[in-house]
Scaffold this active site. Structure first.
Site, PDB file in Angstrom:
ATOM      1  N   ARG A  32       0.835  -1.202   0.000  1.00 16.30           N
ATOM      2  CA  ARG A  32       0.000   0.000   0.000  1.00 16.30           C
ATOM      3  C   ARG A  32       0.868   1.250   0.000  1.00 16.30           C
ATOM      4  O   ARG A  32       0.585   2.225  -0.715  1.00 16.30           O
ATOM      5  CB  ARG A  32      -0.933   0.004   1.220  1.00 16.30           C
ATOM      6  CG  ARG A  32      -2.144  -0.920   1.068  1.00 16.30           C
ATOM      7  CD  ARG A  32      -2.840  -1.144   2.412  1.00 16.30           C
ATOM      8  NE  ARG A  32      -4.092  -1.879   2.262  1.00 16.30           N
ATOM      9  CZ  ARG A  32      -4.158  -3.190   2.089  1.00 16.30           C
ATOM     10  NH1 ARG A  32      -3.037  -3.912   2.036  1.00 16.30           N
ATOM     11  NH2 ARG A  32      -5.343  -3.790   1.971  1.00 16.30           N
ATOM     12  N   GLY A 101      -2.310 -10.863  -4.918  1.00 16.31           N
ATOM     13  CA  GLY A 101      -3.592 -10.181  -4.998  1.00 16.31           C
ATOM     14  C   GLY A 101      -3.460  -8.675  -4.960  1.00 16.31           C
ATOM     15  O   GLY A 101      -4.169  -7.953  -5.680  1.00 16.31           O
ATOM     16  N   ARG A 129      -8.164 -16.189 -10.161  1.00 11.85           N
ATOM     17  CA  ARG A 129      -8.573 -15.364  -9.017  1.00 11.85           C
ATOM     18  C   ARG A 129      -9.473 -14.229  -9.491  1.00 11.85           C
ATOM     19  O   ARG A 129      -9.241 -13.629 -10.550  1.00 11.85           O
ATOM     20  CB  ARG A 129      -7.347 -14.826  -8.282  1.00 11.85           C
ATOM     21  CG  ARG A 129      -6.469 -15.942  -7.741  1.00 11.85           C
ATOM     22  CD  ARG A 129      -5.329 -15.425  -6.902  1.00 11.85           C
ATOM     23  NE  ARG A 129      -5.815 -14.823  -5.661  1.00 11.85           N
ATOM     24  CZ  ARG A 129      -5.019 -14.245  -4.765  1.00 11.85           C
ATOM     25  NH1 ARG A 129      -3.708 -14.180  -4.994  1.00 11.85           N
ATOM     26  NH2 ARG A 129      -5.516 -13.722  -3.661  1.00 11.85           N
ATOM     27  N   GLU A 323      -6.925 -14.528   6.596  1.00 13.46           N
ATOM     28  CA  GLU A 323      -5.577 -14.984   6.278  1.00 13.46           C
ATOM     29  C   GLU A 323      -4.950 -15.780   7.425  1.00 13.46           C
ATOM     30  O   GLU A 323      -3.970 -16.504   7.229  1.00 13.46           O
ATOM     31  CB  GLU A 323      -4.680 -13.798   5.937  1.00 13.46           C
ATOM     32  CG  GLU A 323      -4.440 -12.836   7.092  1.00 13.46           C
ATOM     33  CD  GLU A 323      -3.840 -11.527   6.613  1.00 13.46           C
ATOM     34  OE1 GLU A 323      -2.815 -11.115   7.181  1.00 13.46           O
ATOM     35  OE2 GLU A 323      -4.390 -10.921   5.673  1.00 13.46           O
ATOM     36  N   HIS A 350      -8.587 -17.649  -2.702  1.00  8.66           N
ATOM     37  CA  HIS A 350      -7.276 -17.070  -2.408  1.00  8.66           C
ATOM     38  C   HIS A 350      -6.191 -17.746  -3.257  1.00  8.66           C
ATOM     39  O   HIS A 350      -6.477 -18.270  -4.329  1.00  8.66           O
ATOM     40  CB  HIS A 350      -6.998 -17.174  -0.909  1.00  8.66           C
ATOM     41  CG  HIS A 350      -7.574 -16.042  -0.120  1.00  8.66           C
ATOM     42  ND1 HIS A 350      -6.895 -15.402   0.892  1.00  8.66           N
ATOM     43  CD2 HIS A 350      -8.769 -15.416  -0.220  1.00  8.66           C
ATOM     44  CE1 HIS A 350      -7.644 -14.430   1.390  1.00  8.66           C
ATOM     45  NE2 HIS A 350      -8.793 -14.426   0.739  1.00  8.66           N
ATOM     46  N   ARG A 354      -8.183 -22.505  -0.084  1.00 10.78           N
ATOM     47  CA  ARG A 354      -7.547 -22.840   1.186  1.00 10.78           C
ATOM     48  C   ARG A 354      -8.380 -23.799   2.033  1.00 10.78           C
ATOM     49  O   ARG A 354      -7.824 -24.597   2.791  1.00 10.78           O
ATOM     50  CB  ARG A 354      -7.247 -21.559   1.974  1.00 10.78           C
ATOM     51  CG  ARG A 354      -6.048 -20.805   1.418  1.00 10.78           C
ATOM     52  CD  ARG A 354      -5.752 -19.527   2.162  1.00 10.78           C
ATOM     53  NE  ARG A 354      -4.449 -18.974   1.732  1.00 10.78           N
ATOM     54  CZ  ARG A 354      -4.028 -17.750   1.992  1.00 10.78           C
ATOM     55  NH1 ARG A 354      -4.812 -16.917   2.665  1.00 10.78           N
ATOM     56  NH2 ARG A 354      -2.847 -17.344   1.582  1.00 10.78           N
ATOM     57  N   LYS A 420       7.017 -15.688  -0.751  1.00  8.46           N
ATOM     58  CA  LYS A 420       5.995 -14.743  -1.206  1.00  8.46           C
ATOM     59  C   LYS A 420       5.856 -13.580  -0.223  1.00  8.46           C
ATOM     60  O   LYS A 420       5.711 -12.425  -0.624  1.00  8.46           O
ATOM     61  CB  LYS A 420       4.663 -15.479  -1.363  1.00  8.46           C
ATOM     62  CG  LYS A 420       3.474 -14.613  -1.757  1.00  8.46           C
ATOM     63  CD  LYS A 420       2.223 -15.474  -1.885  1.00  8.46           C
ATOM     64  CE  LYS A 420       0.970 -14.645  -2.039  1.00  8.46           C
ATOM     65  NZ  LYS A 420       0.874 -13.949  -3.333  1.00  8.46           N
TER      66      LYS A 420
END
Length: 437
Positions: A32, A101, A129, A323, A350, A354, A420
């Site tokens: 962000r 994402g 996705r 998450e 996701h 998941r 990641k």
């Protein structure tokens, strides 16, 4: 079972763990902050940014659009920092989103402000996705996007140098990132943006609050439902964003496996620099892991979680903090009573599905997990050795490591996928256990 290069033997704890683990910066904050700094009218600094696959993909994408990002030390000569130098956004450009994402959703609005076409593509899973919320909303705000009607990657945004903006409706039931994506670029739209969520549910509200807080800190005017505005409506006024000198918080969600280790082994783990006030979903771990049998203390050292060796089952709605579900499911599989994890149907969309993955992999070790309409029911059973597959999902990999603490012979497939968001996870894990890697 013989370990292969793709199978990481998850170490088993020989006793209670006592460790201090310094967790790298937050992915959510870093990505962000990169977007906001790229859209500012003056250069800014990001201190202690996370360097991981997702954040490198974001930085490289912004560079492809013309933004300067210099990596080095901070303005005071200490600590890693990135200097972000805004510039005119331009195409033609190609953006590799990987399976991030934040990159695939936050950057199409930025690309709409560029002058020229910007092509987005990524890993095969990224094509599956959902992206329709961002695509449809941007078209409603005046952008031209070619996606061959898929509502997903690959796609091309034909930037016109500006975007009209204004009111737009979006169903963000499948991802709160649809809302954040529009808000982050909203100050640069000619009319700002008014985002109205039309869906029945809205997962991961803390991430929207994070977006709003960071926008305000960069000088944007944002009206929100929490501030007395309309329910499910966010308004961003057009205006210039400030370049900031921002220190990135530790990634609290990535602290989860280490705190879980203390809970499971009846040990103690301290995470330094845990913020007293934060919008990160990972802060909910304090309450959740306390309910599961641990105790938490937040002081000048950071957050310390101490376990008793007993892990209790839990019935919890994780809709705002989805998450955290893989790690909580792993702990629940080692508890002394049943757990029900609710409010997370959106996790089927996701990095992988998941819910299906957790069910298959825990059951593959002898567990008893069933999917519900919006979550998981976990009945603890003695687990056994075996391979825990990760489906290129970083949080599945760390969940497998957590199980391995208590179950000898667990091998985590492709533990490297943790890069990641959490570089060097195996080394951090071994250091916590005090063993050689």
């Amino acid at each position: 079972m013989t370990a292969t290069a793709a199978h990481w033997p998850a170490p088993t704890a020989s006793g209670p763990i006592d460790a201090t683990v310094t967790v790298p910066g937050s992915k959510s904050v870093t990505n962000r902050a990169l977007v906001l700094a790229a859209l500012a009218f003056e250069p800014g600094w990001l201190r202690r940014p996370l360097r991981s696959r997702d954040t490198v993909l974001m930085a490289d994408a912004l560079r492809a659009l013309g933004v300067g990002i210099e990596e080095g030390v901070g303005p005071d000569g200490t600590g890693e920092a990135w200097r972000v130098i805004p510039a005119g956004l331009h195409g033609p450009a190609a953006v590799d989103v990987g399976n991030a994402g934040t990159v695939m959703r936050f950057l199409p609005p930025v690309a709409a402000l560029a002058d020229g076409p910007v092509r987005f593509d990524g890993d095969p899973r990224s094509h599956e996705r959902p992206l329709h919320g961002v695509i449809d909303a941007l078209r409603g705000l005046g952008a031209r996007i070619d996606d061959d009607g898929r509502g997903a990657l690959p796609l091309t945004v034909h930037g016109g140098g500006s975007l009209t903006g204004g009111p737009v409706e979006v169903d963000a039931s499948s991802s709160s990132q649809f809302v954040s994506a529009l808000l982050l670029s909203g100050p640069r739209f000619n009319q700002g943006v008014e985002v109205r969520h039309t869906g029945a549910t809205l997962p991961s509200m803390p991430h929207i609050r994070m977006t709003v807080d960071m926008l305000r800190a960069a000088g944007a005017q944002v009206d929100t439902p929490e501030a007395g505005g309309e329910p499910n409506v966010w308004r961003v006024t057009p205006g210039a964003l400030l370049g900031r000198d921002l220190v990135v918080e530790p990634d609290l969600s990535n602290a989860q496996p280490f705190l879980a280790a203390a809970l499971i082994t009846g040990g103690r783990v301290t995470i330094p620099d845990w913020p007293r006030q934060t919008t990160q979903p990972g802060d909910a771990l304090r309450e959740i892991f306390t309910a599961m049998g641990g105790s938490c203390e937040l002081d000048e050292r950071g957050l310390t979680l101490t376990g008793t060796g007993r892990v209790r089952g839990i019935d919890v709605d994780l809709g705002d903090v989805g998450e955290l579900t893989p790690g909580i499911a792993a702990v629940a599989a080692l508890a002394d009573s049943e757990s029900v994890l609710r409010g997370v149907a959106h996790l089927r969309l996701h990095e992988t599905d998941r819910l299906a993955a957790l069910t298959k992999e825990i059951n593959g070790l002898g567990g008893d997990v069933t999917e519900t309409a919006d979550g998981l029911r976990i009945r603890p059973r003695p687990l056994q050795r075996g391979v825990f597959h990760t489906y290129d999902d970083h949080r599945l990999a760390t969940a497998g490591a957590v199980l391995g603490l208590a179950v000898p012979g667990v091998e985590v497939e492709n533990v490297a996928t943790t890069a990641k968001t959490l570089p060097d996870f195996p080394e951090l894990w071994q250091a916590m256990l005090g063993t050689e890697s």
